[in-house]
Design a protein around this motif. Structure first.
Motif, mmCIF file in Angstrom:
data_model
loop_
_atom_site.group_PDB
_atom_site.id
_atom_site.type_symbol
_atom_site.label_atom_id
_atom_site.label_comp_id
_atom_site.label_asym_id
_atom_site.label_seq_id
_atom_site.Cartn_x
_atom_site.Cartn_y
_atom_site.Cartn_z
ATOM 1 N N VAL A 237 0.344 -6.903 2.910
ATOM 2 C CA VAL A 237 -1.282 -6.768 4.146
ATOM 3 C C VAL A 237 -1.627 -8.113 5.156
ATOM 4 O O VAL A 237 -1.983 -7.334 5.985
ATOM 5 C CB VAL A 237 -2.034 -6.153 3.398
ATOM 6 C CG1 VAL A 237 -2.801 -7.303 2.677
ATOM 7 C CG2 VAL A 237 -3.210 -5.447 3.981
ATOM 8 N N ALA B 220 1.516 -5.588 -1.853
ATOM 9 C CA ALA B 220 1.206 -5.284 -0.723
ATOM 10 C C ALA B 220 -0.286 -5.940 -0.639
ATOM 11 O O ALA B 220 -0.388 -6.340 0.451
ATOM 12 C CB ALA B 220 0.788 -3.584 -0.156
ATOM 13 N N ASP B 221 -1.028 -5.976 -1.539
ATOM 14 C CA ASP B 221 -2.511 -6.700 -1.511
ATOM 15 C C ASP B 221 -2.707 -8.202 -1.947
ATOM 16 O O ASP B 221 -3.183 -8.879 -1.976
ATOM 17 C CB ASP B 221 -3.142 -5.931 -2.932
ATOM 18 C CG ASP B 221 -3.799 -4.569 -1.798
ATOM 19 O OD1 ASP B 221 -3.546 -3.974 -0.644
ATOM 20 O OD2 ASP B 221 -3.409 -3.757 -2.494
ATOM 21 N N TYR C 233 -0.576 -1.802 5.813
ATOM 22 C CA TYR C 233 -0.030 -1.429 5.304
ATOM 23 C C TYR C 233 1.960 -0.893 5.733
ATOM 24 O O TYR C 233 2.571 -0.146 4.981
ATOM 25 C CB TYR C 233 -0.274 -0.441 4.163
ATOM 26 C CG TYR C 233 -1.234 -1.116 3.719
ATOM 27 C CD1 TYR C 233 -0.991 -1.776 2.454
ATOM 28 C CD2 TYR C 233 -2.534 0.129 2.779
ATOM 29 C CE1 TYR C 233 -2.297 -2.001 1.227
ATOM 30 C CE2 TYR C 233 -3.205 -0.917 2.053
ATOM 31 C CZ TYR C 233 -2.880 -1.505 0.913
ATOM 32 O OH TYR C 233 -4.187 -2.015 0.314
ATOM 33 N N ASN D 116 -5.380 3.901 1.528
ATOM 34 C CA ASN D 116 -4.366 4.298 1.367
ATOM 35 C C ASN D 116 -3.377 5.260 1.663
ATOM 36 O O ASN D 116 -4.513 6.938 1.965
ATOM 37 C CB ASN D 116 -3.859 3.222 0.277
ATOM 38 C CG ASN D 116 -4.469 3.653 -1.265
ATOM 39 O OD1 ASN D 116 -4.429 5.000 -2.204
ATOM 40 N ND2 ASN D 116 -5.690 3.235 -1.297
#
Length: 511
Positions: A78, A177-178, A247, A394
């Motif tokens: 991200v 992603a994070d 994302y 999300n």
């Protein structure tokens, strides 16, 4: 198995005691009040922050002479820029390559070769951009020769060997992603070894064997996405469901970005996002918290503070109409259906998890019974709640693998029947109790192991600002009512928020 296949295309007995307390098994805890256990567990957590901003969370658990460790870098896909996708994943690979002292026989001799390869690769990119294929070919041969010379100085997998020789297990890392996580376990008498190794790994990293790893990562992308129908479908789904949200980009990165990435790109990303203030270490097991702090100050206190890294820009416009796409590929037919939901810090976060359990939580769940058992139009169904990450807004994703003789559209029709039912009819008390028990059991299973506890504590600390929220979630589960479930279902499963993807084999396409 289907869920594992899909997750792979994208992308951690009894409860141990604290220092002096014997604890019940999870099944016993679920049958009685678990609050005393949670209260004592929370009281056993020690936390401190070094002067340079690096945070530590320590939980002393003396039931076995082992310790689980994790360093959590608060950075993932991200945080990448357009045109630089896959850099976080690159760094995860290269963090195992060692330092100026670990993984090399002679860094003084190795370093000029690393710099030489960087320069040759820059020339390769320039030649390719100019369409000079002969020059690019000659330069590629020069690069390969430098790689062979550099390899003579490399001690392969030296970092892993040191840990294995010390009795370490589970050495690994993940990019999401994070976040990026680095973790393993050691005997409790090796605490200082972990401090030494991990502090040096991120204090003096050397991104050696960069071009070898470039080939590995490109092949990984080919296997997981380019040559995988479901991987291709997932990538297109994210690009369809999101217009601007970061994302929408794949964690593994796009092929062109992966190929053109340079060692300097990795260094710049590391310099920006791997400062001590963006790292959290968690230590769970047979340790003395005071000794952990003493050693942390000695080893990790060497890190110089860095500026706070920039936050990703999240500016996704509200979806106002349903979206849909269809892929035709040589594959079994798949069906995907996703809806926008808020991130982990939202007050209704646990309710989304309970809706997930109601719909797909095992063979007693609504969608499994209606779509797989009764109608038999799908071989299996599943979900990804909080996809592809959950720190920010999300997707709540449902999916199904179509049974022979049936179509993805049939799965979608039954999905919508069950979603409408959840919106319009309150769940029964018995069904609500079942999913509450499942939710509590899931968290308790994670709390039962050192590695599971380490993962949960640091995840909640990084994403919600306080590790204590993991215990608050258990309390929040108990407070959820049938009206809460219906309210969130009505907000979540709106037609204008729906995105549908269908993967259909050639013979399934209607003329």
């Amino acid at each position: 198995m289907v869920m594992l296949v899909l997750a792979g295309a994208l992308l951690m007995g009894s409860l141990g005691g604290l220092a002096t307390t014997a604890w019940a098994r999870p099944s016993t805890l679920l049958a009685q009040s678990i609050q005393p256990y949670l209260d004592q567990l929370a009281e056993a957590v020690t936390e401190f922050t070094l002067d340079n901003g690096m945070k530590f969370i320590v939980l002393e658990r003396r039931q076995a002479p082992v310790v689980s460790f994790m360093i959590y870098a608060n950075v993932g896909a991200v945080n990448e820029a357009d045109g630089k996708t896959g850099i976080a994943h690159y760094l995860e690979h290269l963090a195992f390559k060692g330092t100026t002292r670990i993984g090399t026989k002679d860094f003084g001799a190795e370093q000029p070769l690393l710099e030489g390869m960087d320069a040759v690769f820059a020339d390769i990119l320039a030649a390719e951009a100019a369409g000079d294929t002969e020059q690019a070919k000659a330069l590629t041969e020069e690069l390969q020769a430098l790689q062979q010379q550099a390899a003579t100085y490399v001690e392969q997998n030296r970092y892993g060997q040191i840990i294995q020789q010390a009795g370490g297990v589970g050495l690994n890392a993940t990019t999401a992603a994070d976040a990026t996580r680095y973790f393993y376990s050691l005997p409790s008498n090796k605490l200082e070894l972990w401090m030494s190794l991990e502090s040096e790994r991120f204090l003096e990293p050397v991104f050696r064997e960069f071009f070898e790893e470039k080939n590995v990562i490109l092949e990984e992308r080919r296997m997981r996405v380019d040559n995988s129908p479901i991987g291709t479908m997932i990538e297109q789904f994210l690009e369809t469901v999101f217009e601007q949200h970061p994302y929408r980009r794949p964690v593994i990165g796009y092929e062109a970005d992966l190929y053109q990435a340079t060692r300097q790109d990795i260094q710049d990303f590391y310099d920006t996002y791997y400062g001590p203030g963006n790292l959290t270490a968690v230590v769970v097991g047979d340790v003395d918290p005071a000794e952990v702090q003493r050693l942390a100050e000695v080893y990790f206190g060497r890190y110089s503070p860095r500026p706070k890294p920039p936050e990703p820009i999240i500016s996704e416009p509200t979806q106002t109409a349903p979206r849909q796409f269809t892929l035709e590929m040589p594959s079994e037919p798949w069906y995907l259906e996703g809806y926008h939901r808020p991130g982990i810090s939202h007050p209704d976060h646990v309710i989304y998890g309970m809706i997930d359990s109601l719909l797909v939580g095992g063979r007693t769940s609504r969608l499994y019974k209606s779509v797989v058992e009764e109608a038999q139009i799908a071989l299996d169904i599943g979900s990804l709640n909080g996809f592809p990450g959950d720190k920010y807004d999300n997707i709540f994703l449902l999916y199904g693998l179509t049974a022979p003789g049936h179509t993805p559209n049939e799965i979608g029709a039954l999905f919508r029947q069950e979603l409408d039912r959840l919106q319009n009819e309150p769940v029964s008390g018995a069904e609500l109790d079942r999913v509450k028990t499942q939710a509590r059991a899931g968290l308790l299973r994670s709390l039962a192991s050192n590695s599971g506890m380490a993962s949960l504590l640091v995840e909640y600390q990084a994403k919600t600002g306080d590790w204590r929220n993991v215990f608050k979630d258990l309390d929040a589960i108990d407070r959820v009512s049938a009206a809460d479930v219906q309210r969130v279902a009505q907000t979540l499963f709106q037609e204008n928020q729906r995105t549908v993807g269908q993967l259909i084999s050639a013979q399934e396409i209607a003329p």
